[in-house]
Design an enzyme around this catalytic site. Structure first.
Site, PDB file in Angstrom:
ATOM      1  CG  ASN A  84      -1.881  -1.174   1.217  1.00  0.00           C
ATOM      2  OD1 ASN A  84      -2.399  -1.536   0.167  1.00  0.00           O
ATOM      3  ND2 ASN A  84      -2.120  -1.776   2.373  1.00  0.00           N
ATOM      4  CG  HIS A  97       4.531  -2.571   4.993  1.00  0.00           C
ATOM      5  ND1 HIS A  97       4.599  -1.219   5.233  1.00  0.00           N
ATOM      6  CD2 HIS A  97       3.214  -2.890   4.948  1.00  0.00           C
ATOM      7  CE1 HIS A  97       3.362  -0.737   5.330  1.00  0.00           C
ATOM      8  NE2 HIS A  97       2.502  -1.717   5.147  1.00  0.00           N
ATOM      9  CG  HIS A  99       0.255  -6.247   3.501  1.00  0.00           C
ATOM     10  ND1 HIS A  99      -0.278  -6.279   4.765  1.00  0.00           N
ATOM     11  CD2 HIS A  99       0.432  -4.937   3.204  1.00  0.00           C
ATOM     12  CE1 HIS A  99      -0.430  -5.038   5.217  1.00  0.00           C
ATOM     13  NE2 HIS A  99      -0.009  -4.207   4.283  1.00  0.00           N
TER      14      HIS A  99
END
Ligand code: AMP
Ligand code: ZN
Length: 111
Positions: A84, A97, A99
């Site tokens: 995101n 990051h 996911h």
């Protein structure tokens, strides 16, 4: 820097770690959205994909290969990788990051 993922990378905040090397750390998400939901992050602070630099290309490749390895170790055949970016992207932690979600079927388009 007051960044929760930098603190995880530095070992200052305990986490459910599943992988670590010189450049990368992976840990289970605190609020899992699927039976398997972990995050793969660079130890270096990068805010998001939007601030990635040319010099980060090797690091990004290492992250992608770690995702593949960890997905294999978890016997995931189909799974989803999400990053995101910014407020509209739904990013709540401003440290890059990825996911990795698996263990159930996912739908498209995402919400
Ligand atoms: P995003 O909304 O894409 O920025 O994702 C941030 C993710 O980090 C969320 O799924 C949170 O549940 C997760 N998260 C936040 N703090 C921690 C933590 N200390 N340990 C593990 N996961 C966390
Ligand atoms: Zn950070």
């Amino acid at each position: 820097m007051d960044c929760v993922f930098c603190k995880i990378a530095a070992g200052e905040i305990p986490t459910d770690k599943i992988y670590e090397d010189e450049y990368i750390i992976a840990f289970n998400d605190l609020d899992p959205q699927a039976p398997i939901h972990f995050l793969v992050i660079p130890k270096k602070h990068i805010t998001s994909l939007a601030t990635l630099d040319e010099s980060d290309s090797d690091l990004l490749a290492k992250i992608m290969l770690a995702i593949k390895k960890l997905a294999n170790e978890n016997n995931l055949e189909g799974y989803r990788v999400v990053t995101n970016i910014g407020e509209d992207g739904g990013q709540t932690v401003p440290h890059l990051h990825f996911h990795v979600l698996g263990g159930r079927a996912f739908h498209w388009p995402p919400g």
